[in-house]
Design a protein around this motif. Structure first.
Motif, PDB file in Angstrom:
ATOM      1  N   PHE A 160       0.814  -1.212   0.000  1.00 25.69           N
ATOM      2  CA  PHE A 160       0.000   0.000   0.000  1.00 25.69           C
ATOM      3  C   PHE A 160       0.852   1.269   0.000  1.00 25.69           C
ATOM      4  O   PHE A 160       0.300   2.370   0.006  1.00 25.69           O
ATOM      5  CB  PHE A 160      -0.916   0.009   1.224  1.00 25.69           C
ATOM      6  CG  PHE A 160      -1.956  -1.072   1.216  1.00 25.69           C
ATOM      7  CD1 PHE A 160      -3.050  -1.001   0.372  1.00 25.69           C
ATOM      8  CD2 PHE A 160      -1.839  -2.176   2.050  1.00 25.69           C
ATOM      9  CE1 PHE A 160      -4.014  -2.001   0.360  1.00 25.69           C
ATOM     10  CE2 PHE A 160      -2.796  -3.189   2.047  1.00 25.69           C
ATOM     11  CZ  PHE A 160      -3.891  -3.086   1.192  1.00 25.69           C
ATOM     12  N   ALA A 161       2.172   1.119   0.004  1.00 28.37           N
ATOM     13  CA  ALA A 161       3.053   2.285   0.016  1.00 28.37           C
ATOM     14  C   ALA A 161       2.953   3.050  -1.306  1.00 28.37           C
ATOM     15  O   ALA A 161       2.548   2.487  -2.330  1.00 28.37           O
ATOM     16  CB  ALA A 161       4.497   1.839   0.262  1.00 28.37           C
ATOM     17  N   SER A 167      -1.301   0.685  -4.240  1.00 30.24           N
ATOM     18  CA  SER A 167      -1.350   2.093  -3.830  1.00 30.24           C
ATOM     19  C   SER A 167      -2.372   2.891  -4.618  1.00 30.24           C
ATOM     20  O   SER A 167      -2.738   3.993  -4.223  1.00 30.24           O
ATOM     21  CB  SER A 167       0.029   2.735  -4.009  1.00 30.24           C
ATOM     22  OG  SER A 167       0.380   2.774  -5.390  1.00 30.24           O
ATOM     23  N   GLN A 180       6.182   1.305   3.895  1.00 28.63           N
ATOM     24  CA  GLN A 180       5.708   2.167   4.969  1.00 28.63           C
ATOM     25  C   GLN A 180       6.375   1.744   6.275  1.00 28.63           C
ATOM     26  O   GLN A 180       6.658   0.572   6.496  1.00 28.63           O
ATOM     27  CB  GLN A 180       4.199   2.047   5.123  1.00 28.63           C
ATOM     28  CG  GLN A 180       3.393   2.546   3.943  1.00 28.63           C
ATOM     29  CD  GLN A 180       1.915   2.253   4.113  1.00 28.63           C
ATOM     30  OE1 GLN A 180       1.531   1.138   4.380  1.00 28.63           O
ATOM     31  NE2 GLN A 180       1.082   3.267   3.951  1.00 28.63           N
ATOM     32  N   GLU A 184       3.347   4.373   9.966  1.00 30.64           N
ATOM     33  CA  GLU A 184       2.620   4.799   8.765  1.00 30.64           C
ATOM     34  C   GLU A 184       1.584   3.758   8.353  1.00 30.64           C
ATOM     35  O   GLU A 184       0.475   4.090   7.933  1.00 30.64           O
ATOM     36  CB  GLU A 184       3.603   5.035   7.621  1.00 30.64           C
ATOM     37  CG  GLU A 184       4.455   6.272   7.765  1.00 30.64           C
ATOM     38  CD  GLU A 184       5.533   6.352   6.698  1.00 30.64           C
ATOM     39  OE1 GLU A 184       5.917   7.484   6.356  1.00 30.64           O
ATOM     40  OE2 GLU A 184       5.999   5.298   6.218  1.00 30.64           O
ATOM     41  N   ALA A 185       1.975   2.487   8.457  1.00 25.72           N
ATOM     42  CA  ALA A 185       1.065   1.415   8.059  1.00 25.72           C
ATOM     43  C   ALA A 185      -0.215   1.460   8.884  1.00 25.72           C
ATOM     44  O   ALA A 185      -1.312   1.300   8.346  1.00 25.72           O
ATOM     45  CB  ALA A 185       1.754   0.056   8.211  1.00 25.72           C
ATOM     46  N   ARG A 187      -1.523   3.955  10.234  1.00 29.65           N
ATOM     47  CA  ARG A 187      -2.305   5.158   9.966  1.00 29.65           C
ATOM     48  C   ARG A 187      -3.075   5.033   8.660  1.00 29.65           C
ATOM     49  O   ARG A 187      -3.856   5.929   8.319  1.00 29.65           O
ATOM     50  CB  ARG A 187      -1.382   6.376   9.903  1.00 29.65           C
ATOM     51  CG  ARG A 187      -0.838   6.817  11.257  1.00 29.65           C
ATOM     52  CD  ARG A 187       0.170   7.936  11.071  1.00 29.65           C
ATOM     53  NE  ARG A 187       0.640   8.462  12.353  1.00 29.65           N
ATOM     54  CZ  ARG A 187       1.669   9.290  12.470  1.00 29.65           C
ATOM     55  NH1 ARG A 187       2.339   9.695  11.389  1.00 29.65           N
ATOM     56  NH2 ARG A 187       2.049   9.731  13.663  1.00 29.65           N
ATOM     57  N   ASP A 188      -2.806   3.960   7.925  1.00 26.51           N
ATOM     58  CA  ASP A 188      -3.423   3.731   6.622  1.00 26.51           C
ATOM     59  C   ASP A 188      -4.703   2.921   6.818  1.00 26.51           C
ATOM     60  O   ASP A 188      -4.666   1.790   7.316  1.00 26.51           O
ATOM     61  CB  ASP A 188      -2.440   2.972   5.724  1.00 26.51           C
ATOM     62  CG  ASP A 188      -2.905   2.908   4.275  1.00 26.51           C
ATOM     63  OD1 ASP A 188      -4.113   2.753   4.031  1.00 26.51           O
ATOM     64  OD2 ASP A 188      -2.032   2.975   3.384  1.00 26.51           O
ATOM     65  N   ARG A 190      -6.517   1.377   4.746  1.00 26.16           N
ATOM     66  CA  ARG A 190      -6.527   0.119   3.998  1.00 26.16           C
ATOM     67  C   ARG A 190      -5.787  -0.979   4.758  1.00 26.16           C
ATOM     68  O   ARG A 190      -6.221  -2.130   4.791  1.00 26.16           O
ATOM     69  CB  ARG A 190      -5.904   0.334   2.616  1.00 26.16           C
ATOM     70  CG  ARG A 190      -6.661   1.314   1.735  1.00 26.16           C
ATOM     71  CD  ARG A 190      -5.804   1.771   0.573  1.00 26.16           C
ATOM     72  NE  ARG A 190      -4.574   2.423   1.030  1.00 26.16           N
ATOM     73  CZ  ARG A 190      -3.614   2.857   0.217  1.00 26.16           C
ATOM     74  NH1 ARG A 190      -3.741   2.722  -1.097  1.00 26.16           N
ATOM     75  NH2 ARG A 190      -2.539   3.448   0.700  1.00 26.16           N
TER      76      ARG A 190
END
Length: 252
Positions: A160-161, A167, A180, A184-185, A187-188, A190
């Protein structure tokens, strides 16, 4: 300008399955092992194979009334070797499909050596989780599901980065885009949704829902959890792709 293209020459063929060699080798190894266990070995010999190579928590119980074969060696190698054994053809087939789907991008990113190390670590983490939750069990645990769970978690860290395959704006070298960070992961949305659904499915196994191909056996969902969270948390130790360089913010 002359067009020198040979319009009669057929376009180069693209492979139907673009699977890394190491994933193919591991898949074939699991397939061959199951063929031998199913069609070549006698029942007694297959029981001996399970005693030597499946993961049995009771093996580590010092108060056990009898000892399983293999001694100290089996106490070590069964943390990984159990992943190559499967209960039925359906069990094997489902695991191979999921392994091809998730191990392929991870193998492309890691390379063979890191990939094999990651395979071993996530298998061992799954076995350790099963041992903690079933310390005296004598029922063999087999199957690659804990490892596949680890591959799923690893794929989540980079798929997903920005520029990666999921992405929404995939670039040409999607499997090699910087991953990520763990923060960060999570906070995503998805990633959170993927992890949430995955945990929910495994909790269903925990309350008694059967996995296809293993209706007569308990699903070792704790091992799935062990492999998944090992893959999620330890991903950066195996990832050879450098992190993105962040631009420092300055104020005047």
């Amino acid at each position: 300008m002359l067009d020198l293209t040979d319009h009669h020459r057929p376009a180069p063929r693209q492979p139907v399955f673009n699977v890394p060699t190491i994933v193919t080798v591991l898949s074939l190894a699991m397939l061959v092992i199951h063929v031998l266990r199913t069609y070549v070995l006698s029942d007694d010999m297959d029981i001996e194979v399970l005693g030597l190579f499946s993961f049995i928590p009771g093996r580590y119980d010092p108060a056990a009334e009898f000892h399983l074969p293999g001694g100290l060696g089996a106490e070590l190698w069964t943390f990984v070797s159990y992943a190559f054994l499967h209960a039925t053809w359906m069990h094997l087939g489902i695991n191979l499909v999921w392994m091809l789907a998730f191990a392929t991008p991870v193998a492309r990113r890691f390379g063979p050596a890191r990939f094999l190390a990651f395979f071993a670590v996530t298998a061992a983490a799954g076995a350790a989780a099963h041992l903690v939750t079933h310390p005296d069990a004598m029922v063999p645990m087999i199957g690659a599901s804990a490892v596949i769970s680890g591959f799923m978690a690893a794929a989540v860290r980079f798929a997903f980065a920005p520029g990666a395959s999921l992405s929404g704006r995939s670039l040409g070298n999607a499997d090699r885009m910087p991953a990520q960070s763990l923060l960060e992961a999570f906070r995503d949305v998805r990633v959170i949704a993927f992890v949430g659904v995955w945990i929910g499915v495994n909790l269903l196994f925990g309350i008694g829902v059967s996995m296809p191909g293993a209706e007569d056996a308990d699903v070792a969902w704790q091992a799935h959890m062990g492999g998944f969270f090992a893959g999620l948390l330890l991903f950066a130790l195996f990832d050879p792709v450098p992190r993105r360089v962040r631009k420092a913010k300055t104020t005047a």
